[in-house]
Design an enzyme around this catalytic site. Sequence first.
Site, short mmCIF file in Angstrom:
data_model
loop_
_atom_site.label_atom_id
_atom_site.label_comp_id
_atom_site.label_asym_id
_atom_site.label_seq_id
_atom_site.Cartn_x
_atom_site.Cartn_y
_atom_site.Cartn_z
N LYS A 187 -24.90 5.56 -1.83
CA LYS A 187 -24.45 6.23 -0.61
C LYS A 187 -25.68 6.81 0.08
O LYS A 187 -26.45 7.57 -0.52
CB LYS A 187 -23.44 7.32 -0.95
CG LYS A 187 -22.09 6.74 -1.39
CD LYS A 187 -20.97 7.71 -1.13
CE LYS A 187 -19.60 7.09 -1.18
NZ LYS A 187 -19.20 6.43 -2.40
N LYS A 242 -7.60 4.65 -6.16
CA LYS A 242 -8.08 5.98 -6.55
C LYS A 242 -7.25 6.49 -7.72
O LYS A 242 -6.04 6.69 -7.60
CB LYS A 242 -7.96 6.94 -5.36
CG LYS A 242 -8.96 6.65 -4.25
CD LYS A 242 -10.37 6.93 -4.72
CE LYS A 242 -11.39 6.74 -3.61
NZ LYS A 242 -12.76 6.62 -4.13
#
Length: 371
Positions: A268, A168
């Site tokens: 998603k 990240k």
Amino acid sequence: MSATAISSIRIHRQWQPFRDGTYRCSGGRSAEGFDSTIVEITSRDGQRGYGEMAPLGSFYDPAFAEGARAAMRELAPQLLGADASGVEALNRRMDLLLKGHPYAKSAIDMALWDLAGKHSGLSLASMSGGAEGDSLALYRSIAQQAPDAMAARAQKYIAEGYRRLQVKVGLDVNEDIARLEAVRAAIPSDTVLFCDANASWGTSETRQFLMATGNLDYTLEQPCASYEENLAIRRACERPLVLDETIDGADVLLRAIADGLVDGITIKLARVGGLTKAKLVRDIAIARNLKITIEDTGGAEIDTAAYCGLMLSTPEILRQHTVDFHNWVTVSNAKADFRIADGEMTLPSGPGLGVEVDIEALGEPIFQSAL
Ligand code: 0XW
Ligand code: MG
């Protein structure tokens, strides 16, 4: 009324704390767990199907848990009596009755697929195209911290058997460069690395990052927020570019394909509105040989079984990786035979999602609507 008509819809809530503590991504956004909503749809013949939706806080996608539940309260009574086996027709009906709010429709759609599987005896992978191979590559996301802490976390996940990691980034770009360098140096060279900025850089930071990391091996995920910014840096990006937050449906994917913007996408379920729409997006991506990840914003066994079932019917050669969300959290919402070895996961093989939900264990429903 047919045996497959919807006779009741019940909604449960489950708080799912993270096993590895606070999850942080770009911009200082963080969450302690998933606020999950579980939907049970019963048909007149007594069969039950389950679906789940859990946003990542209220900050990740245009979605929030209470919003999903409010929208479900709105939709549920209007779906009673409809034929549960008409999954696509029911999706059109939900879109007619409620504009937008795809995340709220996702769990309902998932429960319909589970129910269709129970009625037909087929697994979700079979119903969505047929399983290819029998396992899925998993990745582990390394939440944002100081570079050395992220390197240590990367080593922990490698020791647990994961072979693919997502770093990240997306905060201060110089620290982000140090994050990637520290993680890359700490893990075996054949570990697949994705760098996910979660839509937090401008084009300037993205160029800086790309220039400084030109000698490292990784795939770049969602550097900027807007479609236009990502398009603007595409020419400067020689490595594979994957978009996640941008991919909210078929329209944007068709546009991205026409613009030559993406090498891969992350679908998603909650963002696109459920399995039915995710399958459409997936099939368009297949037509252009894009690399594909199918996952969700959160959840436990029910959700994991759903996105993994669709992932398993995606051509193996195009599959990137997915997540084992049920291992991110300390609670469970179903018995499910997921097996993990060497960073690969096999799925339960039963009909529908293949999981056994003990709905009573989730306590009283927060809402129900019945004929
Ligand atoms: C790593 N994830 C799958 C977990 C959160 O839902 C966000 C997402 C991502 O790609 O950032
Ligand atoms: Mg991402």
